[in-house]
Design a protein around this motif. Structure first.
Motif, mmCIF file in Angstrom:
data_model
loop_
_atom_site.group_PDB
_atom_site.id
_atom_site.type_symbol
_atom_site.label_atom_id
_atom_site.label_comp_id
_atom_site.label_asym_id
_atom_site.label_seq_id
_atom_site.Cartn_x
_atom_site.Cartn_y
_atom_site.Cartn_z
ATOM 1 N N ASP A 49 0.804 -1.269 0.192
ATOM 2 C CA ASP A 49 0.093 0.142 -0.118
ATOM 3 C C ASP A 49 0.993 1.151 -0.012
ATOM 4 N N SER A 50 0.595 2.289 -0.852
ATOM 5 C CA SER A 50 1.503 3.382 -0.926
ATOM 6 C C SER A 50 1.363 4.261 0.492
ATOM 7 N N GLY A 51 0.386 4.160 1.328
ATOM 8 C CA GLY A 51 0.493 4.831 2.492
ATOM 9 C C GLY A 51 1.360 4.103 3.326
ATOM 10 N N PHE A 52 1.763 2.990 3.158
ATOM 11 C CA PHE A 52 2.850 2.313 4.195
ATOM 12 C C PHE A 52 4.319 2.869 3.696
ATOM 13 N N LEU A 53 4.647 3.141 2.502
ATOM 14 C CA LEU A 53 5.842 3.883 2.340
ATOM 15 C C LEU A 53 5.650 5.231 2.620
ATOM 16 N N ALA A 54 4.495 5.755 2.490
ATOM 17 C CA ALA A 54 4.564 7.209 2.792
ATOM 18 C C ALA A 54 4.774 7.359 4.282
ATOM 19 N N SER A 55 4.264 6.441 5.159
ATOM 20 C CA SER A 55 4.666 6.453 6.567
ATOM 21 C C SER A 55 6.088 6.525 6.911
ATOM 22 N N PHE A 56 7.042 6.144 6.119
ATOM 23 C CA PHE A 56 8.575 6.286 6.520
ATOM 24 C C PHE A 56 9.000 7.675 6.147
ATOM 25 N N ILE A 57 8.182 8.663 5.578
ATOM 26 C CA ILE A 57 8.830 9.880 4.930
ATOM 27 C C ILE A 57 8.453 10.829 6.168
ATOM 28 N N ASN A 58 9.469 11.508 6.383
ATOM 29 C CA ASN A 58 9.177 12.807 7.486
ATOM 30 C C ASN A 58 9.710 13.937 7.074
ATOM 31 N N PRO A 59 9.409 15.097 7.668
ATOM 32 C CA PRO A 59 9.681 16.414 7.193
ATOM 33 C C PRO A 59 11.206 16.711 6.924
ATOM 34 N N HIS A 60 12.319 15.932 7.355
ATOM 35 C CA HIS A 60 13.444 16.198 7.148
ATOM 36 C C HIS A 60 14.111 15.493 5.725
ATOM 37 N N HIS A 61 13.118 14.690 5.212
ATOM 38 C CA HIS A 61 13.467 14.166 3.910
ATOM 39 C C HIS A 61 12.895 15.161 2.870
ATOM 40 N N PRO A 62 13.534 14.920 1.570
ATOM 41 C CA PRO A 62 13.211 15.629 0.582
ATOM 42 C C PRO A 62 11.606 15.329 -0.354
ATOM 43 N N THR A 63 11.343 15.871 -0.762
ATOM 44 C CA THR A 63 10.098 15.356 -1.444
ATOM 45 C C THR A 63 10.229 14.243 -2.305
ATOM 46 N N ILE A 64 9.467 13.364 -1.982
ATOM 47 C CA ILE A 64 9.693 11.715 -2.609
ATOM 48 C C ILE A 64 8.207 11.493 -3.161
ATOM 49 N N LYS A 65 8.030 11.530 -4.563
ATOM 50 C CA LYS A 65 6.783 11.056 -5.017
ATOM 51 C C LYS A 65 6.831 9.638 -5.008
ATOM 52 N N ILE A 66 5.769 9.098 -4.480
ATOM 53 C CA ILE A 66 5.384 7.625 -4.647
ATOM 54 C C ILE A 66 4.757 7.357 -5.636
ATOM 55 N N ILE A 67 5.141 6.303 -6.660
ATOM 56 C CA ILE A 67 4.660 5.906 -7.859
ATOM 57 C C ILE A 67 4.056 4.542 -7.649
ATOM 58 N N GLN A 68 2.846 4.407 -7.733
ATOM 59 C CA GLN A 68 1.973 3.213 -7.588
ATOM 60 C C GLN A 68 1.952 2.451 -8.739
#
Length: 192
Positions: A49-68
């Motif tokens: 689930d894309s939400g699973f990957l998104a849960s690892f991204i926090n504010p100090h990371h650069p913008t990362i687009k998740i491609i499903q």
């Protein structure tokens, strides 16, 4: 088109992604601080689930687009990839995308498997080529800083990049042989 894109391909299982994706994200943070205008996108396998990957991204990371479910498109659009070891590593090699092959397992699994592995390289491109073309960062070598160094080289060292692209082309040409199915069947029968 005027910006470099680095694709992150963490894997197809949640357990694997828990180990791989946070390290890839930290490498992206390092790269983002060094290379102006760099962009990142992460491939999300159909089994995740894309939400699973998104849960690892926090504010100090650069913008990362998740491609499903568009991993192939992400590979083709990327200038370099940070990719988890597995069969998926062969495709970017064939289409000519330089990448860093990464993998980390639990300590006990590593200690059991290490003596059983009889090859220096684990990446399919390197195995198919019969030599190390692409960097492999396995177990303790898989750190954010090591990944960032290797990706920075793939993006900014034009001579190294061109050499890798030539080697990938030669490796791909070596895979195209006549009577492939017959040769595979012969080898299987010899083994049996």
């Amino acid at each position: 088109r005027d910006q470099q894109v680095v694709g992150l391909i963490p894997g197809s299982r949640e357990r694997e992604d828990r180990k791989m994706f946070p390290v890839m994200l930290e490498a992206a943070s390092i790269l983002n601080s060094k290379i102006e205008g760099i962009q990142f996108a992460a491939a999300c396998a159909p089994s995740i689930d894309s939400g699973f990957l998104a849960s690892f991204i926090n504010p100090h990371h650069p913008t990362i687009k998740i491609i499903q479910e568009q991993t192939h498109d992400l590979m083709a659009a990327s200038d370099a990839l940070i990719i988890t070891y597995g069969t998926v590593t062969l495709e970017p090699g064939i289409i000519g995308i330089p990448h860093v092959i990464c993998y980390r397992v639990g300590l006990i699994t590593y200690l059991i498997a290490k003596p059983l592995v009889k090859t220096e390289d684990v990446g399919l491109v390197n195995i198919a080529a019969g030599k190390r073309i692409l960097p492999e960062l396995i177990q303790y070598a898989m750190t954010p800083s090591n990944i960032a160094v290797e990706i920075e080289q793939l993006l900014q060292n034009k001579e190294q990049r061109n050499n890798i692209l030539k080697e990938l082309e030669a490796m791909t040409a070596g895979l195209h042989q006549e009577n492939t199915y017959e040769k595979a069947a012969e080898e299987i029968f010899k083994t049996i």
